[in-house]
Design an enzyme around this catalytic site. Structure first.
Site, PDB file in Angstrom:
ATOM      1  N   LYS A 177     -10.378  -0.143  10.664  1.00 19.36           N
ATOM      2  CA  LYS A 177     -10.602  -1.330   9.818  1.00 19.36           C
ATOM      3  C   LYS A 177     -10.968  -2.548  10.653  1.00 19.36           C
ATOM      4  O   LYS A 177     -11.127  -3.644  10.133  1.00 19.36           O
ATOM      5  CB  LYS A 177      -9.340  -1.632   9.003  1.00 19.36           C
ATOM      6  CG  LYS A 177      -9.012  -0.550   7.968  1.00 19.36           C
ATOM      7  CD  LYS A 177      -7.813  -0.963   7.157  1.00 19.36           C
ATOM      8  CE  LYS A 177      -7.172   0.179   6.410  1.00 19.36           C
ATOM      9  NZ  LYS A 177      -7.920   0.594   5.227  1.00 19.36           N
TER      10      LYS A 177
ATOM     11  N   GLN B 129      -4.651  -4.841   7.198  1.00 22.27           N
ATOM     12  CA  GLN B 129      -5.722  -5.725   6.713  1.00 22.27           C
ATOM     13  C   GLN B 129      -5.851  -7.008   7.521  1.00 22.27           C
ATOM     14  O   GLN B 129      -6.758  -7.799   7.268  1.00 22.27           O
ATOM     15  CB  GLN B 129      -5.486  -6.079   5.228  1.00 22.27           C
ATOM     16  CG  GLN B 129      -5.602  -4.902   4.287  1.00 22.27           C
ATOM     17  CD  GLN B 129      -7.006  -4.299   4.267  1.00 22.27           C
ATOM     18  OE1 GLN B 129      -7.997  -4.934   4.616  1.00 22.27           O
ATOM     19  NE2 GLN B 129      -7.095  -3.036   3.875  1.00 22.27           N
TER      20      GLN B 129
ATOM     21  N   CYS C 233      -4.728   2.441  -3.651  1.00 22.02           N
ATOM     22  CA  CYS C 233      -3.460   2.927  -3.073  1.00 22.02           C
ATOM     23  C   CYS C 233      -2.337   1.923  -3.287  1.00 22.02           C
ATOM     24  O   CYS C 233      -1.451   1.769  -2.420  1.00 22.02           O
ATOM     25  CB  CYS C 233      -3.604   3.258  -1.585  1.00 22.02           C
ATOM     26  SG  CYS C 233      -4.708   4.625  -1.294  1.00 22.02           S
TER      27      CYS C 233
ATOM     28  N   HIS D 242       0.869  -1.178   0.000  1.00 19.82           N
ATOM     29  CA  HIS D 242       0.000   0.000   0.000  1.00 19.82           C
ATOM     30  C   HIS D 242       0.911   1.235   0.000  1.00 19.82           C
ATOM     31  O   HIS D 242       2.024   1.179   0.538  1.00 19.82           O
ATOM     32  CB  HIS D 242      -0.833  -0.046   1.287  1.00 19.82           C
ATOM     33  CG  HIS D 242      -1.913   0.976   1.395  1.00 19.82           C
ATOM     34  ND1 HIS D 242      -1.678   2.283   1.758  1.00 19.82           N
ATOM     35  CD2 HIS D 242      -3.252   0.877   1.209  1.00 19.82           C
ATOM     36  CE1 HIS D 242      -2.826   2.939   1.790  1.00 19.82           C
ATOM     37  NE2 HIS D 242      -3.797   2.112   1.461  1.00 19.82           N
TER      38      HIS D 242
ATOM     39  N   ASP E 242       2.958  -4.488   8.232  1.00 22.64           N
ATOM     40  CA  ASP E 242       1.779  -3.650   8.026  1.00 22.64           C
ATOM     41  C   ASP E 242       0.559  -4.563   8.205  1.00 22.64           C
ATOM     42  O   ASP E 242       0.218  -5.344   7.307  1.00 22.64           O
ATOM     43  CB  ASP E 242       1.840  -3.046   6.615  1.00 22.64           C
ATOM     44  CG  ASP E 242       0.544  -2.339   6.236  1.00 22.64           C
ATOM     45  OD1 ASP E 242      -0.439  -2.437   6.985  1.00 22.64           O
ATOM     46  OD2 ASP E 242       0.521  -1.705   5.159  1.00 22.64           O
TER      47      ASP E 242
HETATM   48  C1  LIG Z   1      -2.368  -2.756   3.581  1.00 21.28           C
HETATM   49  C2  LIG Z   1      -2.684  -1.363   4.037  1.00 21.28           C
HETATM   50  N1  LIG Z   1      -1.722  -0.624   4.603  1.00 21.28           N
HETATM   51  C3  LIG Z   1      -1.953   0.613   5.048  1.00 21.28           C
HETATM   52  C4  LIG Z   1      -3.180   1.197   4.924  1.00 21.28           C
HETATM   53  C5  LIG Z   1      -3.388   2.584   5.419  1.00 21.28           C
HETATM   54  O1  LIG Z   1      -4.277   2.597   6.488  1.00 21.28           O
HETATM   55  P1  LIG Z   1      -4.768   3.985   7.119  1.00 21.28           P
HETATM   56  O2  LIG Z   1      -5.296   4.792   5.984  1.00 21.28           O
HETATM   57  O3  LIG Z   1      -5.823   3.573   8.080  1.00 21.28           O
HETATM   58  O4  LIG Z   1      -3.597   4.602   7.772  1.00 21.28           O
HETATM   59  C6  LIG Z   1      -4.212   0.483   4.314  1.00 21.28           C
HETATM   60  C7  LIG Z   1      -5.535   1.097   4.098  1.00 21.28           C
HETATM   61  O5  LIG Z   1      -6.293   0.702   3.257  1.00 21.28           O
HETATM   62  C8  LIG Z   1      -3.963  -0.839   3.874  1.00 21.28           C
HETATM   63  O6  LIG Z   1      -4.914  -1.564   3.296  1.00 21.28           O
END
Ligand SMILES: Cc1ncc(COP(=O)(O)O)c(C=O)c1O
Length: 409
Positions: A229, A206, A367, A126, A203
Protein backbone atom coordinates in the site's frame (compact mmCIF):
# COMPACT_ATOMS: atom_id res chain seq x y z
CA UNK A 1 -2.86 23.77 -6.70
CA UNK A 2 0.01 26.12 -7.55
CA UNK A 3 1.67 25.72 -10.98
CA UNK A 4 5.03 24.65 -9.50
CA UNK A 5 3.33 22.07 -7.32
CA UNK A 6 1.32 20.75 -10.29
CA UNK A 7 4.51 20.34 -12.34
CA UNK A 8 6.18 18.52 -9.46
CA UNK A 9 3.37 15.94 -9.21
CA UNK A 10 3.14 15.58 -13.00
CA UNK A 11 6.83 14.66 -13.10
CA UNK A 12 6.37 12.15 -10.26
CA UNK A 13 3.49 10.53 -12.10
CA UNK A 14 5.87 9.60 -14.94
CA UNK A 15 7.54 7.18 -12.49
CA UNK A 16 4.49 4.87 -12.66
CA UNK A 17 4.29 2.80 -15.85
CA UNK A 18 0.89 1.26 -15.01
CA UNK A 19 -0.77 4.66 -15.03
CA UNK A 20 0.05 5.31 -18.68
CA UNK A 21 -2.59 3.01 -20.15
CA UNK A 22 -6.08 3.04 -21.54
CA UNK A 23 -8.77 0.90 -19.96
CA UNK A 24 -11.89 0.19 -22.05
CA UNK A 25 -10.77 2.96 -24.41
CA UNK A 26 -10.29 5.61 -21.70
CA UNK A 27 -7.20 6.80 -19.85
CA UNK A 28 -6.90 4.80 -16.64
CA UNK A 29 -7.88 6.69 -13.49
CA UNK A 30 -6.63 4.61 -10.60
CA UNK A 31 -8.56 5.52 -7.44
CA UNK A 32 -8.15 2.19 -5.63
CA UNK A 33 -5.05 3.08 -3.69
CA UNK A 34 -6.41 2.04 -0.30
CA UNK A 35 -6.52 -1.53 -1.67
CA UNK A 36 -3.03 -1.37 -3.15
CA UNK A 37 -0.82 1.33 -4.61
CA UNK A 38 0.91 1.34 -7.98
CA UNK A 39 4.67 0.78 -8.07
CA UNK A 40 7.28 3.28 -9.30
CA UNK A 41 9.93 2.19 -11.80
CA UNK A 42 12.64 2.39 -9.16
CA UNK A 43 10.89 -0.32 -7.09
CA UNK A 44 10.20 -2.48 -10.16
CA UNK A 45 13.87 -2.13 -11.18
CA UNK A 46 15.00 -3.05 -7.68
CA UNK A 47 13.08 -6.32 -7.94
CA UNK A 48 14.39 -7.19 -11.39
CA UNK A 49 17.95 -6.15 -10.47
CA UNK A 50 17.82 -8.43 -7.47
CA UNK A 51 16.63 -11.39 -9.53
CA UNK A 52 19.05 -10.64 -12.37
CA UNK A 53 22.19 -10.10 -10.29
CA UNK A 54 21.97 -10.95 -6.59
CA UNK A 55 19.34 -13.67 -6.25
CA UNK A 56 20.28 -15.95 -3.37
CA UNK A 57 18.96 -16.99 0.00
CA UNK A 58 19.85 -14.80 2.97
CA UNK A 59 21.78 -15.43 6.19
CA UNK A 60 22.86 -18.99 5.48
CA UNK A 61 25.35 -18.63 2.65
CA UNK A 62 29.07 -18.06 2.73
CA UNK A 63 29.22 -17.02 -0.90
CA UNK A 64 29.16 -13.68 -2.65
CA UNK A 65 25.55 -13.72 -3.85
CA UNK A 66 24.22 -14.72 -0.46
CA UNK A 67 26.30 -12.04 1.20
CA UNK A 68 24.92 -9.44 -1.20
CA UNK A 69 21.34 -10.62 -0.70
CA UNK A 70 21.80 -10.58 3.08
CA UNK A 71 23.31 -7.10 3.05
CA UNK A 72 20.44 -5.77 0.92
CA UNK A 73 17.80 -7.51 3.05
CA UNK A 74 19.25 -6.26 6.34
CA UNK A 75 19.77 -2.86 4.72
CA UNK A 76 16.04 -2.79 3.98
CA UNK A 77 15.37 -3.53 7.65
CA UNK A 78 17.51 -0.56 8.63
CA UNK A 79 15.70 1.60 6.08
CA UNK A 80 12.29 0.63 7.47
CA UNK A 81 13.60 1.24 10.98
CA UNK A 82 14.60 4.80 10.16
CA UNK A 83 11.32 5.27 8.25
CA UNK A 84 9.48 4.51 11.50
CA UNK A 85 11.94 6.09 13.95
CA UNK A 86 12.70 2.68 15.47
CA UNK A 87 15.84 0.60 16.16
CA UNK A 88 16.46 -2.05 13.42
CA UNK A 89 16.12 -4.98 15.83
CA UNK A 90 12.50 -3.98 16.51
CA UNK A 91 11.53 -4.36 12.83
CA UNK A 92 10.13 -7.80 11.96
CA UNK A 93 9.53 -8.52 8.29
CA UNK A 94 6.12 -10.09 7.72
CA UNK A 95 3.85 -10.57 4.72
CA UNK A 96 1.85 -7.47 5.65
CA UNK A 97 -0.47 -5.90 8.19
CA UNK A 98 -2.64 -8.99 8.50
CA UNK A 99 0.26 -11.27 9.33
CA UNK A 100 1.77 -8.68 11.70
CA UNK A 101 -1.44 -8.49 13.72
CA UNK A 102 -1.85 -12.27 13.77
CA UNK A 103 1.73 -12.52 15.02
CA UNK A 104 0.96 -10.25 17.96
CA UNK A 105 -2.37 -11.93 18.71
CA UNK A 106 -0.64 -15.32 18.85
CA UNK A 107 2.86 -14.68 20.15
CA UNK A 108 1.98 -11.90 22.60
CA UNK A 109 -1.74 -12.54 23.07
CA UNK A 110 -1.60 -16.22 23.95
CA UNK A 111 0.87 -15.53 26.75
CA UNK A 112 -0.65 -12.34 28.12
CA UNK A 113 -4.41 -12.47 27.68
CA UNK A 114 -6.46 -14.74 29.91
CA UNK A 115 -10.02 -15.50 30.95
CA UNK A 116 -12.07 -12.36 31.51
CA UNK A 117 -9.33 -10.02 30.22
CA UNK A 118 -10.42 -7.29 27.86
CA UNK A 119 -9.24 -6.72 24.29
CA UNK A 120 -10.23 -3.20 23.29
CA UNK A 121 -10.80 -2.43 19.60
CA UNK A 122 -12.91 0.12 17.74
CA UNK A 123 -16.00 -0.14 15.58
CA UNK A 124 -14.08 1.03 12.51
CA UNK A 125 -11.53 -1.79 12.33
CA UNK A 126 -10.62 -3.66 9.19
CA UNK A 127 -11.31 -7.41 9.53
CA UNK A 128 -7.53 -7.85 9.83
CA UNK A 129 -7.60 -6.00 13.14
CA UNK A 130 -10.75 -7.73 14.32
CA UNK A 131 -10.74 -11.43 13.40
CA UNK A 132 -7.31 -12.24 14.96
CA UNK A 133 -8.59 -10.77 18.25
CA UNK A 134 -11.87 -12.68 17.99
CA UNK A 135 -9.82 -15.86 17.61
CA UNK A 136 -7.67 -14.91 20.61
CA UNK A 137 -10.77 -14.09 22.67
CA UNK A 138 -12.21 -17.48 21.69
CA UNK A 139 -9.05 -19.34 22.72
CA UNK A 140 -8.76 -17.53 26.03
CA UNK A 141 -12.35 -16.69 26.99
CA UNK A 142 -11.39 -13.02 26.89
CA UNK A 143 -13.84 -10.17 26.31
CA UNK A 144 -13.93 -7.91 23.24
CA UNK A 145 -14.88 -4.27 23.75
CA UNK A 146 -15.27 -1.60 21.13
CA UNK A 147 -14.85 2.16 21.08
CA UNK A 148 -18.03 3.33 19.30
CA UNK A 149 -18.02 5.83 16.45
CA UNK A 150 -19.90 9.12 16.34
CA UNK A 151 -22.42 9.82 13.56
CA UNK A 152 -19.67 11.84 11.85
CA UNK A 153 -17.43 8.77 11.74
CA UNK A 154 -14.91 9.62 14.46
CA UNK A 155 -14.08 7.60 17.54
CA UNK A 156 -16.29 8.60 20.46
CA UNK A 157 -13.42 9.43 22.79
CA UNK A 158 -15.66 10.56 25.65
CA UNK A 159 -16.34 6.87 26.22
CA UNK A 160 -12.70 5.85 26.12
CA UNK A 161 -11.81 6.20 29.80
CA UNK A 162 -14.78 4.03 30.81
CA UNK A 163 -13.84 1.46 28.19
CA UNK A 164 -10.28 1.41 29.50
CA UNK A 165 -11.49 0.41 32.96
CA UNK A 166 -10.88 -3.12 34.24
CA UNK A 167 -8.45 -5.75 32.96
CA UNK A 168 -7.81 -4.21 29.52
CA UNK A 169 -4.74 -5.97 28.17
CA UNK A 170 -4.47 -4.51 24.70
CA UNK A 171 -5.95 -1.63 22.76
CA UNK A 172 -5.60 -2.14 18.98
CA UNK A 173 -6.85 0.44 16.51
CA UNK A 174 -6.43 1.78 12.99
CA UNK A 175 -4.44 4.93 12.41
CA UNK A 176 -6.55 5.77 9.34
CA UNK A 177 -9.87 4.09 8.58
CA UNK A 178 -9.82 2.44 5.15
CA UNK A 179 -13.57 3.06 4.83
CA UNK A 180 -14.17 6.43 6.47
CA UNK A 181 -10.86 8.18 5.92
CA UNK A 182 -10.91 9.13 9.61
CA UNK A 183 -7.49 9.92 11.06
CA UNK A 184 -7.36 8.71 14.64
CA UNK A 185 -5.34 10.58 17.29
CA UNK A 186 -2.95 7.69 17.78
CA UNK A 187 -0.53 9.35 20.21
CA UNK A 188 -3.39 10.33 22.51
CA UNK A 189 -4.95 6.85 22.30
CA UNK A 190 -1.61 5.25 23.17
CA UNK A 191 -0.93 7.55 26.11
CA UNK A 192 -4.41 6.95 27.55
CA UNK A 193 -3.98 3.19 27.22
CA UNK A 194 -0.48 3.31 28.70
CA UNK A 195 -1.82 5.08 31.81
CA UNK A 196 -3.72 1.93 32.72
CA UNK A 197 -0.92 -0.41 31.64
CA UNK A 198 -2.54 -1.67 28.44
CA UNK A 199 -0.38 -2.59 25.46
CA UNK A 200 -1.16 -0.73 22.21
CA UNK A 201 -1.13 -1.81 18.57
CA UNK A 202 -1.50 0.67 15.72
CA UNK A 203 -2.77 -0.66 12.40
CA UNK A 204 -0.87 1.66 10.09
CA UNK A 205 -1.92 -0.05 6.83
CA UNK A 206 -3.50 3.16 5.53
CA UNK A 207 -1.12 5.65 7.07
CA UNK A 208 2.39 4.24 6.60
CA UNK A 209 2.71 5.42 3.01
CA UNK A 210 0.60 8.51 3.38
CA UNK A 211 1.85 10.57 6.29
CA UNK A 212 4.88 11.00 8.55
CA UNK A 213 5.03 8.22 11.12
CA UNK A 214 7.35 7.91 14.11
CA UNK A 215 6.77 5.21 16.69
CA UNK A 216 8.57 7.29 19.36
CA UNK A 217 6.13 10.15 18.86
CA UNK A 218 3.13 7.81 18.71
CA UNK A 219 4.29 5.92 21.79
CA UNK A 220 2.83 2.59 20.62
CA UNK A 221 4.00 -0.89 21.61
CA UNK A 222 3.29 -2.47 18.23
CA UNK A 223 2.69 -1.06 14.76
CA UNK A 224 1.74 -3.02 11.64
CA UNK A 225 2.06 -1.99 8.00
CA UNK A 226 1.77 -3.42 4.47
CA UNK A 227 4.42 -2.66 1.86
CA UNK A 228 2.09 -2.99 -1.12
CA UNK A 229 0.00 0.00 0.00
CA UNK A 230 3.07 2.26 0.07
CA UNK A 231 4.58 1.71 -3.39
CA UNK A 232 6.29 -1.53 -2.34
CA UNK A 233 5.76 -5.07 -3.65
CA UNK A 234 3.07 -7.42 -2.37
CA UNK A 235 4.14 -10.03 0.18
CA UNK A 236 6.27 -7.71 2.33
CA UNK A 237 5.23 -5.84 5.44
CA UNK A 238 6.48 -4.90 8.86
CA UNK A 239 5.68 -5.43 12.47
CA UNK A 240 7.35 -2.91 14.74
CA UNK A 241 7.43 -4.11 18.35
CA UNK A 242 8.89 -2.47 21.44
CA UNK A 243 12.11 -4.37 22.17
CA UNK A 244 11.17 -5.54 25.70
CA UNK A 245 7.91 -6.95 24.39
CA UNK A 246 9.47 -8.72 21.42
CA UNK A 247 12.12 -10.21 23.70
CA UNK A 248 9.45 -11.54 26.04
CA UNK A 249 7.52 -13.25 23.24
CA UNK A 250 7.64 -16.88 22.13
CA UNK A 251 7.99 -17.55 18.37
CA UNK A 252 4.97 -17.27 16.07
CA UNK A 253 6.09 -19.77 13.44
CA UNK A 254 8.74 -22.45 13.86
CA UNK A 255 11.29 -23.47 11.22
CA UNK A 256 14.62 -22.54 9.73
CA UNK A 257 16.32 -19.22 10.36
CA UNK A 258 14.58 -18.47 13.66
CA UNK A 259 16.63 -20.91 15.76
CA UNK A 260 20.02 -20.68 17.43
CA UNK A 261 20.22 -24.45 18.06
CA UNK A 262 17.98 -27.45 17.45
CA UNK A 263 17.94 -30.88 19.08
CA UNK A 264 15.49 -33.62 18.26
CA UNK A 265 13.09 -32.76 21.03
CA UNK A 266 13.68 -29.07 21.66
CA UNK A 267 15.15 -25.89 20.21
CA UNK A 268 16.56 -22.57 21.25
CA UNK A 269 15.54 -19.48 19.39
CA UNK A 270 17.30 -16.46 18.03
CA UNK A 271 16.75 -13.02 19.49
CA UNK A 272 14.17 -10.74 17.85
CA UNK A 273 13.58 -9.84 15.11
CA UNK A 274 14.87 -13.10 13.55
CA UNK A 275 12.97 -15.19 16.11
CA UNK A 276 9.80 -14.15 14.28
CA UNK A 277 11.05 -14.74 10.73
CA UNK A 278 10.86 -18.50 10.24
CA UNK A 279 11.79 -19.89 6.84
CA UNK A 280 12.96 -18.03 3.76
CA UNK A 281 11.64 -14.50 4.01
CA UNK A 282 10.24 -12.41 1.15
CA UNK A 283 13.75 -11.29 0.26
CA UNK A 284 13.28 -9.39 -2.99
CA UNK A 285 9.99 -7.91 -1.81
CA UNK A 286 11.45 -6.65 1.47
CA UNK A 287 14.37 -5.08 -0.42
CA UNK A 288 11.77 -3.52 -2.74
CA UNK A 289 9.94 -2.19 0.30
CA UNK A 290 13.13 -0.55 1.54
CA UNK A 291 13.43 1.12 -1.86
CA UNK A 292 9.79 2.28 -1.65
CA UNK A 293 10.46 3.84 1.77
CA UNK A 294 13.36 5.78 0.24
CA UNK A 295 11.24 6.87 -2.66
CA UNK A 296 8.44 8.16 -0.41
CA UNK A 297 10.87 10.02 1.82
CA UNK A 298 12.46 11.67 -1.18
CA UNK A 299 9.04 13.05 -2.13
CA UNK A 300 8.24 13.90 1.50
CA UNK A 301 5.47 12.23 3.48
CA UNK A 302 3.94 15.49 4.71
CA UNK A 303 3.74 16.69 1.11
CA UNK A 304 2.08 13.40 0.13
CA UNK A 305 -0.40 13.75 2.98
CA UNK A 306 -1.36 17.28 1.96
CA UNK A 307 -1.77 16.25 -1.68
CA UNK A 308 -3.99 13.24 -0.76
CA UNK A 309 -6.07 15.41 1.53
CA UNK A 310 -6.55 18.10 -1.09
CA UNK A 311 -7.79 15.51 -3.60
CA UNK A 312 -10.14 14.07 -0.98
CA UNK A 313 -11.70 17.48 -0.23
CA UNK A 314 -12.01 18.13 -3.94
CA UNK A 315 -13.63 14.70 -4.44
CA UNK A 316 -16.13 15.36 -1.63
CA UNK A 317 -17.21 18.62 -3.24
CA UNK A 318 -17.56 16.90 -6.64
CA UNK A 319 -19.50 13.90 -5.30
CA UNK A 320 -21.90 15.89 -3.16
CA UNK A 321 -23.18 17.72 -6.25
CA UNK A 322 -24.67 14.47 -7.54
CA UNK A 323 -28.31 14.09 -6.50
CA UNK A 324 -28.78 11.53 -3.72
CA UNK A 325 -25.05 11.28 -2.97
CA UNK A 326 -24.05 10.53 0.60
CA UNK A 327 -20.44 10.69 1.76
CA UNK A 328 -19.29 8.84 4.88
CA UNK A 329 -16.64 9.98 7.33
CA UNK A 330 -15.50 13.33 8.73
CA UNK A 331 -15.68 16.34 6.46
CA UNK A 332 -12.86 18.46 7.84
CA UNK A 333 -9.71 16.53 8.74
CA UNK A 334 -9.61 13.35 6.70
CA UNK A 335 -7.25 11.19 4.73
CA UNK A 336 -7.41 10.49 1.00
CA UNK A 337 -10.20 7.93 1.25
CA UNK A 338 -13.77 8.85 0.28
CA UNK A 339 -16.62 6.33 0.64
CA UNK A 340 -20.01 7.21 -0.73
CA UNK A 341 -23.31 5.94 -2.06
CA UNK A 342 -25.34 7.42 -4.91
CA UNK A 343 -28.92 7.17 -3.65
CA UNK A 344 -30.23 3.64 -4.04
CA UNK A 345 -27.80 2.62 -6.80
CA UNK A 346 -25.86 -0.38 -5.54
CA UNK A 347 -22.17 0.34 -5.03
CA UNK A 348 -21.27 -2.63 -7.25
CA UNK A 349 -23.24 -1.08 -10.11
CA UNK A 350 -21.48 2.26 -9.58
CA UNK A 351 -18.07 0.63 -9.60
CA UNK A 352 -18.73 -1.73 -12.53
CA UNK A 353 -20.04 1.09 -14.65
CA UNK A 354 -17.18 3.40 -13.60
CA UNK A 355 -14.78 0.72 -14.82
CA UNK A 356 -16.27 1.03 -18.32
CA UNK A 357 -14.93 4.62 -18.29
CA UNK A 358 -11.47 3.51 -17.13
CA UNK A 359 -12.17 4.67 -13.58
CA UNK A 360 -10.99 2.16 -10.94
CA UNK A 361 -13.01 2.53 -7.74
CA UNK A 362 -13.76 -0.13 -5.17
CA UNK A 363 -17.24 -1.20 -4.10
CA UNK A 364 -18.28 -3.39 -1.21
CA UNK A 365 -17.78 -3.58 2.53
CA UNK A 366 -14.03 -2.89 2.31
CA UNK A 367 -13.40 -5.64 4.90
CA UNK A 368 -15.26 -3.58 7.50
CA UNK A 369 -18.62 -5.38 7.68
CA UNK A 370 -19.45 -4.34 11.27
CA UNK A 371 -18.75 -0.70 10.39
CA UNK A 372 -21.01 -0.82 7.34
CA UNK A 373 -23.76 -2.36 9.44
CA UNK A 374 -23.39 0.57 11.80
CA UNK A 375 -23.53 3.01 8.86
CA UNK A 376 -26.70 1.24 7.72
CA UNK A 377 -25.51 0.38 4.20
CA UNK A 378 -24.57 -2.98 2.69
CA UNK A 379 -21.81 -1.48 0.56
CA UNK A 380 -20.21 1.80 -0.46
CA UNK A 381 -18.22 2.94 -3.46
CA UNK A 382 -14.79 4.14 -2.46
CA UNK A 383 -12.33 6.47 -4.16
CA UNK A 384 -8.90 6.46 -2.56
CA UNK A 385 -6.09 8.72 -3.67
CA UNK A 386 -2.35 8.81 -3.83
CA UNK A 387 0.20 11.41 -4.82
CA UNK A 388 0.19 10.44 -8.51
CA UNK A 389 -3.51 11.25 -8.83
CA UNK A 390 -4.53 14.63 -10.19
CA UNK A 391 -7.35 17.18 -9.71
CA UNK A 392 -8.28 16.60 -13.39
CA UNK A 393 -8.90 12.94 -12.60
CA UNK A 394 -11.19 13.97 -9.75
CA UNK A 395 -13.15 16.21 -12.13
CA UNK A 396 -13.37 13.32 -14.59
CA UNK A 397 -14.67 11.08 -11.79
CA UNK A 398 -17.44 13.65 -11.20
CA UNK A 399 -18.43 13.47 -14.89
CA UNK A 400 -18.47 9.67 -14.83
CA UNK A 401 -20.54 9.56 -11.64
CA UNK A 402 -23.04 11.98 -13.15
CA UNK A 403 -23.37 9.70 -16.18
CA UNK A 404 -23.92 6.71 -13.88
CA UNK A 405 -26.53 8.63 -11.91
CA UNK A 406 -28.31 9.69 -15.10
CA UNK A 407 -28.27 6.10 -16.42
CA UNK A 408 -29.92 4.68 -13.31
CA UNK A 409 -32.29 7.60 -12.89
C1 LIG B 1 -6.87 -0.48 7.83
C2 LIG B 1 -6.39 -1.76 7.23
N1 LIG B 1 -5.90 -2.72 8.02
C3 LIG B 1 -5.43 -3.87 7.54
C4 LIG B 1 -5.45 -4.14 6.20
C5 LIG B 1 -4.94 -5.45 5.71
O1 LIG B 1 -3.80 -5.27 4.93
P1 LIG B 1 -3.13 -6.51 4.17
O2 LIG B 1 -4.22 -7.15 3.38
O3 LIG B 1 -2.09 -5.87 3.33
O4 LIG B 1 -2.57 -7.39 5.21
C6 LIG B 1 -5.98 -3.20 5.33
C7 LIG B 1 -6.09 -3.48 3.88
O5 LIG B 1 -6.87 -2.90 3.18
C8 LIG B 1 -6.45 -1.96 5.85
O6 LIG B 1 -6.95 -1.03 5.06
Amino acid sequence: MEAGETRFWEAIRQDFPTLAQQVHGHPLIYFDNAATSQKPKVVINTLSNFYEHDNSNVHRGLHELSNRATAAFEGARQRLASYLGAPPDTIVFTRGTTESINLVARAWGDANVGKGDVILLTEMEHHSNLVPWQLLAGRKAAILRFVPITPEGRLDLEKLDTLLEGPVKIFAFAHISNTLGTINPVADLCSRARRIGAVTLVDAAQSAGHKPLDVREIGCDFLALSGHKMCGPTGAGVLYGRRELLESMEPFHGGGEMISSVALTQSEFKAPPHRFEAGTPAIAQSIGLGCAANYLDEIGRQRIFEHDQELAFHACSVIEQIPGAKIFGPRDTRAGVVSFVLGSIHAHDVVSMADQYGLALRGGHHCTQPLLRKLGVPATARASFYFYNTPEEVIRMGEVLRKIHAFFA
